[in-house]
Design a protein around this motif. Structure first.
Motif, PDB file in Angstrom:
ATOM      1  N   ALA A   4      86.539 117.723 -53.983  1.00 19.56           N
ATOM      2  CA  ALA A   4      86.157 116.548 -52.753  1.00 19.56           C
ATOM      3  C   ALA A   4      87.360 115.948 -52.857  1.00 19.56           C
ATOM      4  O   ALA A   4      88.006 116.299 -53.367  1.00 19.56           O
ATOM      5  N   TYR A   5      87.837 115.230 -51.899  1.00 19.36           N
ATOM      6  CA  TYR A   5      89.018 114.674 -51.636  1.00 19.36           C
ATOM      7  C   TYR A   5      88.515 112.958 -51.531  1.00 19.36           C
ATOM      8  O   TYR A   5      87.399 112.958 -50.335  1.00 19.36           O
ATOM      9  N   VAL A   6      89.076 111.582 -52.230  1.00 19.43           N
ATOM     10  CA  VAL A   6      88.581 110.590 -52.344  1.00 19.43           C
ATOM     11  C   VAL A   6      90.239 109.853 -51.903  1.00 19.43           C
ATOM     12  O   VAL A   6      91.665 109.942 -52.891  1.00 19.43           O
ATOM     13  N   TRP A   7      89.311 108.426 -51.691  1.00 15.30           N
ATOM     14  CA  TRP A   7      90.085 107.810 -51.482  1.00 15.30           C
ATOM     15  C   TRP A   7      90.361 106.892 -52.456  1.00 15.30           C
ATOM     16  O   TRP A   7      88.882 105.960 -52.349  1.00 15.30           O
ATOM     17  N   SER A   8      90.722 105.668 -53.772  1.00 20.34           N
ATOM     18  CA  SER A   8      89.744 105.164 -54.222  1.00 20.34           C
ATOM     19  C   SER A   8      90.966 103.946 -54.362  1.00 20.34           C
ATOM     20  O   SER A   8      92.007 104.223 -53.853  1.00 20.34           O
ATOM     21  N   HIS A   9      90.189 102.487 -54.438  1.00 22.94           N
ATOM     22  CA  HIS A   9      90.970 101.897 -54.277  1.00 22.94           C
ATOM     23  C   HIS A   9      90.118 100.745 -55.568  1.00 22.94           C
ATOM     24  O   HIS A   9      89.016 100.373 -56.002  1.00 22.94           O
ATOM     25  N   TYR A  10      91.114 100.071 -56.381  1.00 26.24           N
ATOM     26  CA  TYR A  10      91.229  99.235 -57.741  1.00 26.24           C
ATOM     27  C   TYR A  10      91.213  97.633 -57.270  1.00 26.24           C
ATOM     28  O   TYR A  10      92.077  97.267 -56.856  1.00 26.24           O
TER      29      TYR A  10
END
Length: 738
Positions: A313-319
């Motif tokens: 899977a391709y994910v885009w993460s924001h912290y």
């Protein structure tokens, strides 16, 4: 809990039992002492003295001694009694002061308590009540002490009386949140408790009712719960992962998608450490971003992850740091799975290519339609003049052969423009309800001659085939073009298969296939076992004038015409082919579902004949007008030629009911043919109409389908075509539709 010390205090008029007993005791002692003195002293003196004078003196002395002794005795007794009385009064006063102090404390408790309080005896009479109680139940400053609770509230429900009885029986009853409808109709929430109070150990004196208004708290809790449900619902339905990690890297929140990603329940994630949940490898990848966000720096990054099922899977993460007063208490995690987005991007590029192809086909179609329209006007003149010349010259005239060649060339050109109009979806059609099995069977003999004896033409009709509504001539064009292409793809001996069937497409299938529309369709498939085509060829086969055949063997309009016809009938076409494996064309035509509709059999055209009726002919192109006048005049008709709508209206004013038919062009500069006919009806209410045009106009048709009741002849037309159509319109009954 209240005790017996809280009962009402005794009044000052109540007799004191200790004073009465003390009085009796003093009197008794005094009487005993007097009797003992008198009797004892007299008896003793009589024993020792006989002289009366001496006895008299002794009696006087004895009297003074008696008085002195009794006075002394009374002094001590009364003094002791008064001391006891003083002590008792002091103790009683102290007791009264203590009771008064306790009553004051009880009143202070009643008034200062955050809840409203009321104290009742066993008959449910008010003993004590707080102002908060009076205010809460709308009693104002009313004095209700001594009144029955049921007298103050006569409409109190029975279940509350049962609570009171249970409290008087020694039970403690409470409710944390109870709805209470006030007199003004507003809803109030209260927390209440009923407790018994005791006069003495084991003896219940009544009950105390505590009531607290928790409406604001309840409203706050309700709002807080609603907000929590909203946030939970919102986060649970977000397509991405939403979580919160505390400063010690333990999970504080995880939405449903977050839990599903890791295959755990919420209670199995909340409180778990990040290293434990992610594993060493993934935690090591995230650790730099975690340290940065705990330092107050938001993080955004993209990476690939492997799901539990092994899918990449391709994910885009924001912290996002959770900052409070400049310090980070934790951070929020937003993770978007962009796998489908990446796939959609690839699909979008593919669809854009298809859209560009469709737009190109549409543009070429508009160009082809415009060229065909202008060319049809010229062909009408050429064919008309050639036929007039052939009619005027004798059969032996040497020019006759040339004129016949002109006529044949014009007819071939007309067939070419017909193909162009078919591709451009501007071909005028008259749809009819058809059973495709029957229609194909009627064409089989012609198709077998078309493909030749070396090719096996197989026919596989579908069972219980649905009906369609289309122009029969268009079905002929589709099958003829597809079979000719199939024949040319077979080098020597081969097989062509025609089959039909019912097909239904749902929304899910159509979303995955460009240009498909959900619904029921009738399938017509033409397959061959010829040379097949590669992908590059497949991408261009429906473009006009594209052909893989050598020069002179085709115009490149066959499949373009098929494409236009299918689109004009709201259908779609698919092609399946591989080099060396043959080709299959699948045409899907919409199912016709109108109840009671029956397939219309084809009827043979009637022979062309003339007549003597008066015809108003309206055409803005002078050459076409002259040719049409000549053709109709040769048929014996009286023709009134008009080159513009104004002239036609003037003829109508002059001739009125003597005009039997108006033949008019559809598209003219001043007024279209449909509007002209409407205005002519005011002068000639019974006149019939016939429209002519080089292509379909929305004035009389929609998407190329003629409006109901409209008579139409397409340019170019021959003398026989025009004569037959005019005769058919003149002979038709008013309710018949041409």
């Amino acid at each position: 809990m209240p005790t017996h010390d809280l009962k009402p205090a005794q009044t000052a008029s109540t007799p004191r039992p200790p004073i009465q007993s003390q009085t009796v005791r003093i009197v008794g002692i005094y009487a005993l002492f007097g009797l003992a003195w008198i009797y004892g002293s007299d008896h003793f003196i009589d024993l020792i003295i006989d002289d009366k004078g001496t006895l008299l003196k002794i009696a006087v002395i004895k009297g003074f001694v008696f008085i002195l002794c009794t006075a002394t005795l009374l002094y001590f007794l009364i003094n002791r009694f008064l001391g006891e009385v003083a002590t008792a009064d002091r103790e009683r006063l102290e007791s009264l002061e203590s009771l008064s102090q306790r009553n004051a404390q009880l009143r202070l408790f009643f008034e200062a308590a955050p809840a409203s309080l009321a104290m009742f005896d066993r008959d449910m009479r008010y003993i004590e009540v707080s102002r908060r109680w009076l205010s809460m139940y709308g009693l104002g400053e009313r004095d209700i002490l001594g009144l029955s609770h049921y007298e103050v509230f006569p409409e109190i429900p029975e279940y509350w009386k049962e609570f009171h009885r249970r409290g008087l029986a020694g039970e403690t009853i409470r409710e944390e949140a109870d709805e209470f409808r006030r007199a003004d109709g507003s809803l109030q929430y209260v927390r209440w408790e009923i407790r018994p109070w005791y006069q003495k150990p084991g003896e219940i004196g009544g009950i105390v009712i505590f009531t607290e208004d928790i409406t604001e708290r309840k409203q706050f809790e309700t709002a807080l719960s609603a907000n929590e449900r909203f946030l939970r619902l919102l986060t649970d339905h977000l397509p991405g992962l939403v979580g919160y990690w505390k400063e010690d890297l333990t999970c504080g929140f995880a939405n449903r998608t977050y839990c599903e990603w890791f295959g755990k329940k919420a209670e199995e994630i909340i409180g778990v450490g990040m290293r434990e949940l992610l594993g060493e490898e993934l935690f090591a990848q995230n650790e730099p971003h975690v340290r940065a966000v705990l330092a107050g720096e938001p993080q955004q990054f993209q990476r690939t992850l492997v799901k539990r099922d092994g899918e990449v899977a391709y994910v885009w993460s924001h912290y996002i740091p959770d900052l409070v007063d400049g310090s980070t208490r934790g951070f929020y995690v937003l993770v978007s799975d962009v796998t489908e987005l990446k796939r959609a991007e690839a699909e979008r590029q593919r669809l854009e290519h298809q859209l560009q192809q469709a737009q190109k086909m549409e543009s070429v179609g508009r160009l082809a339609g415009g060229v065909a329209h202008d060319f049809n006007n010229l062909l009408t003149v050429i064919m008309g003049l050639a036929q007039l010349g052939i009619r005027e010259l004798g059969p032996e005239h040497p020019t006759l052969v040339r004129l016949e060649g002109i006529r044949q060339a014009a007819e071939k050109s007309a067939a070419l423009t017909s193909q162009l109009l078919g591709f451009a979806r501007k071909q005028t059609i008259a749809p009819k309800v058809l059973n495709l099995n029957r229609a194909v069977e009627e064409m089989l003999k012609m198709l077998k001659r078309l493909v030749g004896e070396d090719i096996d033409l197989a026919w596989s009709p579908g069972k219980e085939l649905w009906q369609v509504c289309m122009d029969p001539s268009q079905l002929d064009q589709i099958l003829a073009n597809l079979c000719v292409n199939a024949r040319d793809a077979i080098a020597d001996i081969g097989k062509i298969t025609i089959e039909t069937g019912n097909v239904s497409f749902d929304a899910e299938y159509c979303n995955a296939h460009f240009d498909f529309v959900p619904g029921d369709y009738v399938l017509v498939a033409v397959s061959d076992d010829g040379c097949g085509m590669d992908q590059e060829t497949l991408a261009q086969i429906f473009e006009p004038f594209f052909s893989t055949k050598e020069v002179g063997r085709g115009t490149g309009l066959g499949l373009a015409t098929v494409y236009g016809i299918v689109k004009q009938n709201n259908g779609f076409i698919n092609t399946y082919s591989e080099p060396g494996e043959g080709t299959t064309f699948k045409v899907y035509l919409p199912r016709y579902t109108e109840e009671g509709a029956q397939a219309v059999p084809e009827t043979a055209p009637a022979p062309a004949t003339g007549g003597s009726e008066t015809i108003l002919l309206v055409e803005d192109e002078p050459s076409i007008l002259n040719v049409a006048v000549s053709l109709l005049t040769l048929q014996g008709y009286q023709v009134l030629p008009a080159s513009k709508p104004e002239d036609a209206l003037e003829f109508a004013r002059q001739y009125r009911d003597r005009i039997d038919l108006v033949v008019t062009d559809v598209v003219m500069p001043q007024m279209n043919g449909r509007d002209l006919v409407r205005r002519l009806l005011t002068f000639c209410p019974k006149v019939k109409s016939l429209y002519m045009s080089g292509y379909t106009a929305n004035v009389i048709a929609h998407h190329g389908v003629l409006d109901r009741g409209v008579n139409f002849i397409s340019k170019p037309f021959t003398m026989n075509d025009l004569a037959a159509k005019v005769r058919a319109v003149l002979d038709a009954k008013p309710e018949e539709v041409a």
